[in-house]
Design an enzyme around this catalytic site. Structure first.
Site, short mmCIF file in Angstrom:
data_model
loop_
_atom_site.label_atom_id
_atom_site.label_comp_id
_atom_site.label_asym_id
_atom_site.label_seq_id
_atom_site.Cartn_x
_atom_site.Cartn_y
_atom_site.Cartn_z
N ASP A 38 -65.16 1.30 -37.62
CA ASP A 38 -66.26 1.52 -38.55
C ASP A 38 -67.05 0.22 -38.58
O ASP A 38 -66.62 -0.77 -39.16
CB ASP A 38 -65.68 1.87 -39.94
CG ASP A 38 -66.75 1.89 -41.03
OD1 ASP A 38 -67.95 1.79 -40.71
OD2 ASP A 38 -66.37 2.01 -42.21
N LYS A 102 -76.52 -4.81 -38.91
CA LYS A 102 -76.63 -3.38 -38.58
C LYS A 102 -78.02 -2.82 -38.94
O LYS A 102 -78.51 -1.89 -38.32
CB LYS A 102 -75.54 -2.62 -39.34
CG LYS A 102 -75.45 -1.14 -39.04
CD LYS A 102 -74.23 -0.55 -39.70
CE LYS A 102 -74.14 0.94 -39.59
NZ LYS A 102 -72.94 1.46 -40.26
N GLU A 202 -70.71 8.78 -38.97
CA GLU A 202 -69.78 8.38 -40.05
C GLU A 202 -69.31 9.58 -40.88
O GLU A 202 -68.12 9.70 -41.16
CB GLU A 202 -70.44 7.31 -40.93
CG GLU A 202 -70.55 5.98 -40.20
CD GLU A 202 -71.58 5.03 -40.79
OE1 GLU A 202 -72.10 5.31 -41.88
OE2 GLU A 202 -71.85 4.00 -40.15
#
Ligand code: AMP
Length: 635
Positions: A38, A102, A202
């Site tokens: 993740d 990100k 996700e």
């Protein structure tokens, strides 16, 4: 679009999944572990399936905790520190400490819009559509390189904890990530020495962690509510026959737990004059107050009251009741997003079978209650909300490794399909392992004024340079009306049908000119050739990525040279002789840097030319506005 549906599937060539290469020795080895990662905005985690319990576990190397803050610090001698140790430099050395990278992945400077000031480090403004760069000291880094640093740290922690090399991973991304952001994530994995078997959404991973969607016979519609430290998103997914389809997403990429902390800080400052006074005198206390606010928020998730001292004797006190009043508008905003996502998916709350909570901030009781009330059913929150995405990624990795025989097999494309872009780079359009049939596309433009033809060359393979890949087809899109560079909009679409036939079409949107070609990508390729192509891409990963970066820097430089030279020709009269000479000098420096093959040297020369010439454009604009106004009379 390829980003909108995912399949829980095995690669067609099952042998492939069992061969791994140790990047340090180049040796082939048998290896079992594929990790799930993740890669988060604030925090990242890596998980794997425990060989005995067969359950997903987040890796806690050396007892340092499972959470690795997504922060990279550059020390004065150019080394990098990642995670908790790097986080400490956020306040003491912000220009050398990179967080939230990100948010920059796959983005151009223009994309950042109003959020440019959010970052405490230097992001290069080259005023172009090109991808952003970050300047640390004398070096330029792409968000891909910085994300790779985080992935390398996760990989090392996994290798250390599991005592085995880790070369393959599944990495998660938000459901709303576009192709370019997904590709950037893949590239970051590659640079970190990982073969990225799959990029997974996700919410899909969170769903798998709760065991939803593993049984192909299951048909469900679910909502995944993800409130992290700095981002919020809600995704509505439909699951049928092992395929996860994103029906809608909504959210706010600048809303999260940090806003809850800020609400507490503002309350304390308002309530207690002493706090406001002390903060003005002692800036160090600001950071302490921020930490206290976060501690208060976390405490109030399981207690009714929080009390503590700031400095020597200033009391910080807050009850859960007050906290809930303060944050009610923020929570309401997230529920509005849920309402909009449901409207986009054309669904009513009663049609949702399950609601899943993701992200540390869903531990706030008011958040849990509001979400459960909106959907009319208790949300799933039994798993650790910080770990749930990584755990699901580990399950997906296990499925791809072929360890779960009960899972439906779907056809996937074994090699990436893409086209050649400037400098001979491969721009991937359908990534390998995509479920077929599938359709994906991207928009391109011209690089030269008046360009009327565009060559579309279609390639197959995993390497960054097309010359290392397999050419499938080539055609010219002819008859583009003559326009300035950057104006035409050419959509290139890849449509791969269930039989593996690829149709490539190119359309110039302003004029409607169109051309297409059909190819059979797998024709004439044996399984062992496919395997060889994959292995080559792993052994050459590092050199490929650095070659790509030099070519990208060179392309940026060439475009800049072209634009500035053209500007001088057209608007030289508005510049002083001194300005023209300096521009010529900087142009020459950039031309000289080009053959160096050193991306930092090239980008530095671009930066200097950019900083020197950017005020000119504004000046010329002012002059032309004045001229236009002079011709008009106001009655
Ligand atoms: P994530 O980005 O998912 O790692 O979420 C991190 C956010 O969760 C931060 O804002 C944390 O302050 C918040 N958080 C962690 N634990 C708790 C808790 N017990 N109660 C409320 N918020 C929490």
């Amino acid at each position: 679009m390829s980003c909108c549906s995912e399949a829980v599937a095995l690669p067609k060539h099952k042998d492939m999944a069992k061969v791994a290469i140790n990047l340090s020795t180049g040796a082939l080895q048998q290896e079992e572990v594929i990790v799930g990662i993740d890669l988060g905005t604030t925090n990242s985690l890596v998980a794997y399936i425990h060989p005995e319990t067969k359950k997903p576990v987040a890796i806690n190397d050396l007892g340092r905790g499972t959470i690795v803050p997504s922060v990279v610090h550059f020390t004065p001698n150019g080394e990098t520190i990642v995670g908790n140790d790097a986080k400490e430099y956020l306040t003491t050395d912000p220009s050398n400490t990179i967080y939230s990278v990100k948010r920059l992945l796959g983005k151009s400077y223009k994309d950042l819009g109003e959020h440019k000031d959010y970052f405490g480090y230097k992001i290069i403004d080259d005023d172009s559509e090109g991808l952003v760069k970050i300047r640390v000291g004398d070096k330029f880094y792409s968000p891909i390189e910085l994300s790779a640093e985080i992935l390398k740290e996760l990989r090392e922690r996994a290798e250390h904890a599991l005592k085995t090399p880790v070369n393959r991973a599944v990495i998660t991304v938000p459901a709303y990530f576009n192709d370019s952001q997904r590709q950037a994530t893949r590239d970051a994995g590659k640079l970190a020495g990982l073969e990225v078997l799959r990029i997974v959404n996700e919410p899909t991973a969170a769903s798998l962690a709760y065991g939803i969607g593993i049984d192909p016979a299951e048909e469900k519609t679910i909502a995944v509510y993800d409130l992290g430290g700095g981002t919020f998103d809600i995704s509505i997914l439909s699951i049928h026959q092992g395929i996860f389809e994103v029906l809608s997403t909504h959210g706010d990429t600048y809303l999260g737990g940090d806003d809850l902390d800020r609400a507490i800080i503002n309350y304390w400052i308002q309530e207690n004059e002493l706090i406001a006074d002390t903060l003005n005198r002692d800036k160090n206390l600001q950071q302490e107050l921020r930490l206290k606010a976060e501690e208060a928020k976390k405490t109030l998730s399981s207690n009714e009251v929080y009390t503590s001292n700031l400095g020597d004797n200033i009391e910080c006190y807050i009850t859960r009741h007050t906290f809930e009043e303060l944050i009610a508008p923020i929570v309401a905003k997230t529920i509005d997003s849920c309402r909009m996502a449901m409207a986009d998916a054309k669904l009513k709350p009663e049609q949702i079978d399950a609601v899943i909570m993701v992200g540390g901030s869903t531990r706030v009781p008011l958040v849990y209650e509001a979400v459960s009330e909106f959907f009319g059913k208790p949300a799933n929150n039994t798993l650790n909300p910080d770990e749930v995405v990584a755990l699901g990624a580990a399950i997906q990795a296990d499925i791809l490794a072929g360890n779960r025989k009960d899972i439906l097999l779907l056809d996937v494309t074994p090699l990436t399909l893409g086209i050649e872009t400037m400098g001979g780079l491969m721009d991937s359009i359908i990534p390998r392992n995509s479920k077929i049939p599938t359709k994906a596309g991207r928009q391109y433009t011209t690089s030269i004024d008046g360009q009327v033809n565009m060559k579309i060359s279609v390639y197959q393979g995993e390497r960054d340079l097309v010359k290392e890949n397999r050419k499938l087809a080539e055609f010219d899109l002819k008859g583009i009306p003559a326009m300035p560079a950057g104006f035409p909009k050419v959509d290139v679409n890849f449509i791969l049908n269930a039989d593996g036939i690829l149709k490539v079409e190119a359309i110039e949107l302003r004029s409607g000119v169109r051309q297409e070609v059909e190819v059979k990508p797998q024709y004439g390729l044996t399984d062992s050739q496919v395997e060889q192509m994959l292995m080559d891409s792993i052994t050459h990963a590092r050199e490929d990525v650095s070659a790509r970066m030099v070519i990208e820097a060179r392309t940026t430089a060439e475009q800049m040279l072209y634009q500035v030279e053209r500007f001088l020709e057209k608007n030289g009269e508005h510049l002083t002789e001194e300005e023209i000479n300096l521009t010529r000098e900087n142009l020459q420096k950039l031309r000289d840097a080009l053959p160096s093959g050193d991306k930092d040297q090239i980008l530095k020369a671009v930066d200097i030319l950019e900083e020197q010439t950017s005020p000119f454009a504004e000046r010329v604009m002012q002059i032309s506005i004045k001229k236009a106004m002079a011709g008009k009379k106001i009655e």
